[in-house]
Design a protein around this motif. Structure first.
Motif, mmCIF file in Angstrom:
data_model
loop_
_atom_site.group_PDB
_atom_site.id
_atom_site.type_symbol
_atom_site.label_atom_id
_atom_site.label_comp_id
_atom_site.label_asym_id
_atom_site.label_seq_id
_atom_site.Cartn_x
_atom_site.Cartn_y
_atom_site.Cartn_z
ATOM 1 N N TYR A 191 0.866 -1.222 -0.059
ATOM 2 C CA TYR A 191 -0.018 0.080 -0.018
ATOM 3 C C TYR A 191 0.843 1.312 0.179
ATOM 4 O O TYR A 191 0.617 2.179 -0.819
ATOM 5 N N ASP A 226 -8.454 -4.912 -0.854
ATOM 6 C CA ASP A 226 -8.491 -3.509 -1.295
ATOM 7 C C ASP A 226 -7.138 -3.018 -1.754
ATOM 8 O O ASP A 226 -7.107 -2.252 -2.780
ATOM 9 N N THR A 227 -6.157 -3.486 -1.065
ATOM 10 C CA THR A 227 -4.735 -3.014 -1.442
ATOM 11 C C THR A 227 -4.413 -3.668 -2.821
ATOM 12 O O THR A 227 -4.130 -2.660 -3.810
ATOM 13 N N ARG A 230 -6.598 -1.687 -5.554
ATOM 14 C CA ARG A 230 -6.100 -0.385 -5.830
ATOM 15 C C ARG A 230 -4.853 -0.471 -6.828
ATOM 16 O O ARG A 230 -4.699 0.421 -7.625
ATOM 17 N N VAL A 241 -10.356 -5.680 -11.086
ATOM 18 C CA VAL A 241 -10.697 -4.848 -9.532
ATOM 19 C C VAL A 241 -12.134 -5.682 -9.284
ATOM 20 O O VAL A 241 -12.418 -5.972 -8.254
ATOM 21 N N CYS A 267 -14.054 -1.122 0.607
ATOM 22 C CA CYS A 267 -14.059 -2.198 -0.504
ATOM 23 C C CYS A 267 -14.960 -1.667 -1.579
ATOM 24 O O CYS A 267 -14.549 -1.549 -2.691
ATOM 25 N N THR A 270 -13.925 1.629 -3.413
ATOM 26 C CA THR A 270 -13.037 1.186 -4.347
ATOM 27 C C THR A 270 -13.624 0.602 -5.680
ATOM 28 O O THR A 270 -13.348 1.114 -6.686
ATOM 29 N N GLU A 273 -15.278 3.512 -7.471
ATOM 30 C CA GLU A 273 -14.367 4.277 -8.262
ATOM 31 C C GLU A 273 -13.844 3.566 -9.309
ATOM 32 O O GLU A 273 -13.774 3.969 -10.416
ATOM 33 N N GLU A 310 -16.644 10.782 -3.819
ATOM 34 C CA GLU A 310 -16.822 9.806 -4.976
ATOM 35 C C GLU A 310 -18.150 10.256 -5.576
ATOM 36 O O GLU A 310 -18.509 10.079 -6.910
#
Length: 532
Positions: A191, A226-227, A230, A241, A267, A270, A273, A310
């Motif tokens: 990260y 999540d890391t 991204r 993703v 999550c 993310t 996005e 967002e």
């Protein structure tokens, strides 16, 4: 844990108290060794262990349990109590010179201070956390403390130093075969690489994360996913993703471990996005609505504010600029309110810590005052009554000598009667200064009352003690007393006794020294009398 029912002890078995302590220590070792991701599981058994330790009178074990509870509170974001408890443990560890607890308390406080936004203090405690580790600490423990130091260094701007500590921590965790810890370290490193826009480095670290996962024997946690997601977004791999995070939308979330309460919502943000950047606007709104709803239900104010940001970006992407502007304003209002609330929480937490530290310092000050003679500032009889048995015990364990000298000023009544009591006080204060100058290293100087003083000399055998006391006698006699007492001399008689190996009671030792003092007085004063 043991039951309360008393049972007969087999011949040769350990005493019940020792057995209970050993069992309690085993519980604490297991709790201290649990993976960081499972920190919440520690709270209840640590509270039970603390109560048990208090009941058994094992203060050190109670402090270890209290620190485990403080760590849970800090990691849950309940900083005020967690920080206060960690400082209380740190104070106790400092008073008792407990390096084990000092290292661990500093580590919890590093996390606490970073959490409340004081990165400088966070780094200071991280450094202390590592420096207090014993040379024989297990590699896993050393790796955890190095990871805390690495995070603190990185967040404080020392990127290269942080990266070096991360690598050291990873090497230790891997050598120890702790795949869970290695995975935790790798996730932090990955990260960090993502935040620095180092995609190549981040991807290499994800590869290592997958290797470590096989050894850990579990699936990726939500925040680890999540890391990874991204990092995939850095190359525009939005479909990847989607695959990575699809389990978050499943009704059965048992497929993924979610140790942190905000993990599912994070999550989902993310995912929203990624879908927006992939121009899948309806799907993006679906994920965003789910994230905002979860944040509202769970009271996740920061995630709720990020969801507004967002949402503004999603409105702008679909040409609804007026709505985007209003949502962006709402985001800034939410962030302002959040920062205000965080500032208040930070202030409350730091105030609680300050008050705990201040109270400890005040307590230490008053305890020190209780052990000091008001006139001379030397230790008093109360202190001697507590300290001498401990020094005798240490001498007994080490099989080393310890000597005690009773010092009594000669004809002191004449000074009070012929000059004044204030002059007598001035003489006592000056003698106290000479004694404080004389009593270096482990020696202890105290005023026992009136014109009588005591010197304890740990490690000094009979010959050395006699030599030292002769030096003290001359120091007092040869001091320039004329400005204080005029033509009246100030001398002292000294009685010394020695225990060669720490055997004997404090009262017996003091009695023998007092007997020798009486002999010195009887034989003409201004002299030293020993056992020799």
């Amino acid at each position: 844990m043991t039951t309360e029912t008393a049972v007969p002890r087999a011949r040769g078995a350990a005493p019940a108290g020792e057995t209970e302590r050993a069992q309690l220590e085993a519980v604490l070792v297991e709790l201290e060794g649990r993976a960081t991701a499972k920190f919440r599981s520690v709270a209840a058994p640590a509270a039970t262990a603390e109560r048990r330790a208090v009941a058994l009178g094992h203060e050190d074990l109670a402090m270890r349990a209290r620190l485990l509870r403080a760590n849970v509170l800090v990691r849950e974001g309940r900083s005020e109590r967690g920080g206060r408890w960690a400082h209380e443990v740190l104070a106790w560890a400092g008073e008792h010179d407990d390096a084990f607890l000092l290292a661990r308390a500093h580590r919890v406080l590093s996390i606490f201070y970073r959490q409340v936004g004081d990165l400088s203090e966070g780094l200071t405690h991280a450094v202390q956390s590592y420096s207090h580790l014993a040379d024989d600490e297990p590699d896993v423990v050393r790796a955890r403390h190095l990871m805390t130091l690495a995070v603190a260094l990185d967040e404080s701007g020392s990127t290269e130093e942080g990266a070096r500590r991360f690598r050291e921590a990873l090497q230790l965790a891997s050598a120890a075969g702790d795949a869970e810890l290695a995975l935790n370290i790798l996730n932090n490193m990955a990260y960090t690489a993502y935040e620095k826009d180092d995609e190549r480095g981040a991807r290499e670290l994800v590869t290592h994360m997958r290797d470590a996962l096989a050894g850990a024997g579990r699936r990726f946690s939500a925040l680890e996913l999540d890391t990874i997601a991204r990092i995939e977004m850095m190359s525009g791999n939005y479909g990847t993703v989607e695959k990575i995070l699809h389990v978050v939308l499943d009704a059965d979330q048992a497929l993924v471990e979610m140790h942190e309460g905000d993990a599912p919502a994070v999550c989902l943000l993310t995912l929203a996005e990624a879908r927006r950047l992939d121009q899948r606007y309806a799907a993006a709104q679906e994920a965003l609505d789910a994230a905002a709803r979860m944040a509202t239900e769970r009271g996740l104010d920061r995630v709720r504010a990020q969801a507004r940001e967002e949402q503004a970006a999603l409105y702008a992407a679909t040409g609804r600029f007026e709505l985007a502007y209003e949502e962006h304003r709402a985001f800034h209002r939410a962030m302002t309110a959040l920062h205000s609330a965080q500032s208040e929480a930070r202030a409350r937490a730091l105030q609680a810590v300050f008050e705990a530290t201040e109270a400890r310092q005040a307590s230490e000050h008053f305890r020190e005052m209780a052990h000091r003679d008001a006139l001379t500032g030397l230790y008093n009889r109360r202190y001697v009554n507590g300290r001498l048995p401990a020094l005798l015990g240490e001498a007994l364990v080490r099989r080393s000598p310890i000597s005690v000298a009773m010092v009594d000023l000669d004809h002191f009544k004449q000074i009070n009667d012929r000059l004044s009591h204030s002059t007598g006080d001035a003489v006592l204060q000056q003698v106290a200064e000479l004694l404080a100058e004389f009593a270096t290293g482990p020696m202890v100087a105290a005023r026992m009352g009136g014109e009588e003083f005591l010197v304890i000399m740990p490690g000094a055998g009979a010959a050395e003690a006699a030599e030292q006391c002769e030096r003290l006698r001359r120091l007092i006699r040869d001091h320039g007393w004329e400005p204080v007492t005029g033509t009246l001399p100030v001398t002292a008689s000294i009685g010394v006794t020695t225990s060669d190996d720490g055997r004997g009671s404090p009262s017996a030792l003091l009695s023998l020294a007092d007997r020798n003092l009486y002999v010195a007085k009887r034989e003409g004063r201004d002299r030293v009398v020993t056992d020799l």
